[in-house]
Design a protein around this motif. Structure first.
Motif, PDB file in Angstrom:
ATOM      1  N   ILE A 178       0.845  -1.210   0.000  1.00 52.96           N
ATOM      2  CA  ILE A 178       0.000   0.000   0.000  1.00 52.96           C
ATOM      3  C   ILE A 178       0.878   1.256   0.000  1.00 52.96           C
ATOM      4  O   ILE A 178       0.634   2.205  -0.749  1.00 52.96           O
ATOM      5  CB  ILE A 178      -0.961  -0.005   1.213  1.00 52.96           C
ATOM      6  N   GLN A 179       1.922   1.246   0.858  1.00 55.68           N
ATOM      7  CA  GLN A 179       2.827   2.399   0.941  1.00 55.68           C
ATOM      8  C   GLN A 179       3.530   2.645  -0.394  1.00 55.68           C
ATOM      9  O   GLN A 179       3.534   3.760  -0.908  1.00 55.68           O
ATOM     10  CB  GLN A 179       3.856   2.160   2.055  1.00 55.68           C
ATOM     11  N   ILE A 281      18.626   6.282  11.151  1.00 57.72           N
ATOM     12  CA  ILE A 281      19.410   5.462  10.199  1.00 57.72           C
ATOM     13  C   ILE A 281      18.941   5.748   8.774  1.00 57.72           C
ATOM     14  O   ILE A 281      19.754   5.932   7.866  1.00 57.72           O
ATOM     15  CB  ILE A 281      19.264   3.957  10.543  1.00 57.72           C
ATOM     16  N   ARG A 282      17.603   5.810   8.585  1.00 57.39           N
ATOM     17  CA  ARG A 282      17.075   6.054   7.239  1.00 57.39           C
ATOM     18  C   ARG A 282      17.546   7.409   6.704  1.00 57.39           C
ATOM     19  O   ARG A 282      17.955   7.522   5.545  1.00 57.39           O
ATOM     20  CB  ARG A 282      15.536   6.007   7.260  1.00 57.39           C
ATOM     21  N   GLU A 283      17.493   8.413   7.572  1.00 56.96           N
ATOM     22  CA  GLU A 283      17.900   9.761   7.133  1.00 56.96           C
ATOM     23  C   GLU A 283      19.375   9.781   6.714  1.00 56.96           C
ATOM     24  O   GLU A 283      19.738  10.365   5.685  1.00 56.96           O
ATOM     25  CB  GLU A 283      17.648  10.769   8.260  1.00 56.96           C
ATOM     26  N   ILE A 297      15.197  -0.819   5.463  1.00 55.33           N
ATOM     27  CA  ILE A 297      14.913  -0.054   6.691  1.00 55.33           C
ATOM     28  C   ILE A 297      13.437   0.347   6.719  1.00 55.33           C
ATOM     29  O   ILE A 297      12.783   0.273   7.759  1.00 55.33           O
ATOM     30  CB  ILE A 297      15.833   1.203   6.772  1.00 55.33           C
ATOM     31  N   ASN A 298      12.902   0.747   5.559  1.00 53.69           N
ATOM     32  CA  ASN A 298      11.477   1.116   5.476  1.00 53.69           C
ATOM     33  C   ASN A 298      10.577  -0.046   5.876  1.00 53.69           C
ATOM     34  O   ASN A 298       9.563   0.134   6.545  1.00 53.69           O
ATOM     35  CB  ASN A 298      11.113   1.585   4.067  1.00 53.69           C
ATOM     36  N   MET A 304       7.278  -1.746  12.645  1.00 55.87           N
ATOM     37  CA  MET A 304       7.148  -1.043  13.930  1.00 55.87           C
ATOM     38  C   MET A 304       5.812  -0.299  14.017  1.00 55.87           C
ATOM     39  O   MET A 304       5.178  -0.256  15.069  1.00 55.87           O
ATOM     40  CB  MET A 304       8.286  -0.041  14.101  1.00 55.87           C
ATOM     41  N   LYS A 305       5.385   0.294  12.899  1.00 57.88           N
ATOM     42  CA  LYS A 305       4.095   0.997  12.873  1.00 57.88           C
ATOM     43  C   LYS A 305       2.947   0.025  13.150  1.00 57.88           C
ATOM     44  O   LYS A 305       1.981   0.361  13.827  1.00 57.88           O
ATOM     45  CB  LYS A 305       3.869   1.652  11.501  1.00 57.88           C
ATOM     46  N   LEU A 306       3.066  -1.179  12.604  1.00 54.42           N
ATOM     47  CA  LEU A 306       1.999  -2.171  12.746  1.00 54.42           C
ATOM     48  C   LEU A 306       1.967  -2.821  14.123  1.00 54.42           C
ATOM     49  O   LEU A 306       0.904  -2.991  14.710  1.00 54.42           O
ATOM     50  CB  LEU A 306       2.163  -3.292  11.701  1.00 54.42           C
TER      51      LEU A 306
END
Length: 668
Positions: A178-179, A281-283, A297-298, A304-306
């Motif tokens: 979806i993302q 880390i992503r940045e 990483i995404n 983590m969001k889920l």
């Protein structure tokens, strides 16, 4: 097999057929020898059933079109074709699906057998005949029955296996799709999918669920999700070996590892810290390392969001009749102890005045002060919710469900008990469960009175003016027959949606759906896709029970496919709604008439003086409690006499099924 077929053709009964078999092939066998051999035959057939289960699992992606109707790819393509991508995105920003895993005795395979089925499915897919033979031999020597009843913790552990090995991957792949394919560069700030969990929290009719077990299950959920994160981070550390980020990921790995084994309350890392480290880390990867391994990483950020640190939300559930009994005891004992919580004449007040008194109750009551065991246990379960929220985050346990809810008083009794546990502004939702035909018809009146109650309305405001209401299909079907239960629930949802909209409340329906139609189930996707605009359905929440977990969500492929079907059903009902599918007045009149006719037929049959004695004496009903396949007793009441309202839906349905008489699924 030949003797059975021949005997059947000659109209012989089973006793004669079995007798002929032993006469032909055995020299005066003892009863023990006969029973042993017959039991071996049953075991052999049982193993063949397991083999078919494994073949079904192995062929799932072949039999089902993984990009076909009802999948996310299909939804996306349909939205593009109909120029509805903006509507699809807007809907996915707030729409959610929550499957709630419940332990039910229809899941009769022990964990060891489930493991063999998983390995068999892989061996079949790889066409590895040598391994298939070995696994079948292993199956032949692995016991299917349990010597002891599983504890609620055992049931929780066996269901957490599915969370760890199946849902963790499937749910995150759906979120990633979806993302990446619908939102692209825009950040999706809605979970879309979250998981619920009942084993260890569902106290309704299960005296074996203790506060200790509830806390142990919450700990197990947290340590399992940390273990999954740790595995992912460990793999990532082999890739992210660059300046600045190598230390960050190494530190995160060691902290996660350390926290897997720590007891509750002693954790040294929070979900917020973990998310913050991953974002950092992503940045750095994006700004200094050409976005190398950012996708990986995404994927972890999305997980983590889920799942946070809770993995799945542990619901607490208890029966309204237990609450009423508990509250009466708390009133009496607190007055004896001189605690100034309730009015002195509380038990003699009218229902309206009791509700008024309950609205004002707050305090910090110590459960250990009470002699009444159920009062202690009930209050301790509320304190346990607070502990879980401290350790696992608010999503760890934030719903208190009241089964058999039939009145405003039922809700306010639970609400008052929560607030007297040092929780004046509870970060938990009170969820009434309406089950019987009568309760469903009155549900909107109950909720309107609650919406007008000042204390309860203030609580709802703090909870974002959102009210979850559960509706019970299994017990509704047992009480009123299939058609009346489903039509009653449909109409109750319409009335509850209308009254909630009137008071500015967003109502969320949580469906206690069984698997087969006899338990109020059926085609879940079609059910949710058919609801229409008169029913609020911004969230799809339903119980996934027993065997349905292994059959519909037992492998990553079947889990992803069925979760996508659930998601698409909500989307189809809103984004692709068709006016022609709405119920007209004539349709409603027809449904009303059919429901009344079937309800009368079913109730008349149920009230026959021999209905219960027949079920008790001729079916397998009394054996359900003896089979050691579930931790709960097979009926709610403690008396010897069989009372219909005490019967649980599963033994009731299962007993008719064993008689090959489909009363619950057909007769009504």
């Amino acid at each position: 097999s030949e003797i059975c077929e021949k005997g059947y053709e000659e109209n012989k009964n089973p006793t004669e057929i079995v007798g002929n078999f032993f006469k032909k092939y055995y020299e005066k066998p003892t009863d023990t020898e006969k029973f042993d051999l017959l039991f071996r035959f049953i075991q052999y057939i049982e193993r063949q059933v397991v083999l078919f289960d494994a073949i079904e699992d192995a062929t799932f992606p072949v039999v089902n079109n993984m990009d076909g109707r009802g999948t996310l790819r299909n939804i996306k393509e349909e939205a593009e074709a109909k120029n509805k991508m903006p509507e699809l995105k807007a809907y996915l920003e707030h729409f959610k699906v929550r499957p709630v895993l419940t332990a039910h005795p229809t899941q009769f395979y022990p964990g060891s057998v489930l493991g063999i089925i998983t390995d068999l499915a892989t061996a079949i897919r790889d066409n590895n005949l040598n391994l298939i033979k070995k696994l079948l031999a292993q199956l032949g020597k692995t016991p299917f029955f349990k010597k002891e009843k599983p504890t609620p913790f055992d049931e929780a552990v066996s269901l957490i296996w599915y969370l760890e090995n199946v849902f963790y991957q499937s749910a995150s792949q759906i979120f990633d799709y979806i993302q990446d394919n619908i939102f692209g560069e825009e950040e999706l700030n809605n979970q879309v999918l979250n998981l619920g969990f009942w084993p260890g929290g569902d106290r309704d009719g299960n005296p074996f669920v203790t506060t200790e077990i509830t806390l142990k299950v919450a700990d197990r959920l947290r340590s399992t999700i940390l273990k999954n994160y740790y595995r992912d981070v460990r793999r990532l550390r082999r890739r992210i070996t660059f300046k600045f980020v190598d230390k960050l990921i190494t530190d995160l790995e060691s902290k996660l590892y350390e926290n897997i084994f720590l007891q509750s309350g002693r954790t040294t890392i929070t979900a917020e810290e973990t998310m913050s480290t991953l974002l950092e880390i992503r940045e750095i990867l994006e700004t200094k390392h050409q976005s190398l391994f950012v996708d990986e990483i995404n994927d972890l950020i999305n997980k983590m969001k889920l799942f946070g640190f809770h993995f799945a939300t542990l619901d607490i559930r208890q029966d309204s009749r237990v609450h009423h009994n508990v509250l009466s005891n708390i009133v009496e004992e607190s007055l004896e102890m001189g605690l100034d919580i309730f009015p002195k004449n509380y038990n003699k007040l009218s229902e309206e005045k009791q509700i008024n008194a309950l609205s004002k109750i707050v305090g910090k009551v110590n459960p250990s002060l009470f002699k009444h065991e159920m009062s202690r246990n009930t209050l301790e379960s509320i304190y346990a919710m607070k502990t879980i929220q401290r350790n696992n985050g608010e999503m760890g346990s934030n719903r208190y469900i009241i089964s058999n809810n039939g009145s405003v008083l039922n809700v306010m009794e639970a609400f008052a008990m929560i607030r007297m546990c040092d929780w004046e502004q509870p970060t938990t939702d009170v969820v009434p469960l309406f089950e019987t035909v009568e309760d469903l018809e009155d549900a909107h009146n109950v909720m309107e009175t609650l919406y007008k109650n000042k204390a309860y309305a203030e609580h709802l405001k703090r909870r974002g003016n959102k009210q979850t209401i559960m509706l019970g299909f299994s017990d509704g079907t047992k009480d009123g027959g299939y058609l009346m239960a489903n039509w009653g629930i449909y109409r109750a949802k319409e009335a509850l949606s209308a009254i909630s909209r009137k008071y500015g409340i967003k109502v969320v329906f949580f469906d206690g759906r069984g698997g087969p139609p006899a338990r109020g189930g059926g085609k879940t996707h079609q059910f949710y896709a058919s609801l229409g605009p008169t029913i609020e359905n911004e969230e799809v929440q339903l119980t996934i029970q027993g065997q349905t977990i292994s059959s519909n969500f037992g492998t990553p492929e079947s889990c992803q496919y069925n979760l996508e079907q659930l998601l698409s059903s909500g989307i189809a009902n809103n984004v692709f709604a068709n006016e022609k599918d709405r119920l007209g007045k004539e349709d409603r009149d027809t449904m009303d008439r059919l429901a009344k006719i079937s309800y009368k037929a079913y109730v008349d049959f149920k009230n026959h003086p021999k209905f219960l004695p027949y079920l008790e004496r001729m079916s397998t009903l009394k054996y359900y409690a003896k089979t050691n396949i579930g931790s709960r007793p097979s009926k709610r009441g403690g008396g010897d006499k069989l009372v219909f309202s005490d019967l649980r839906a599963i033994p009731f349905v299962g007993s008719w099924s064993q008689l090959k008489q489909n009363v619950p699924g057909f007769y009504g």
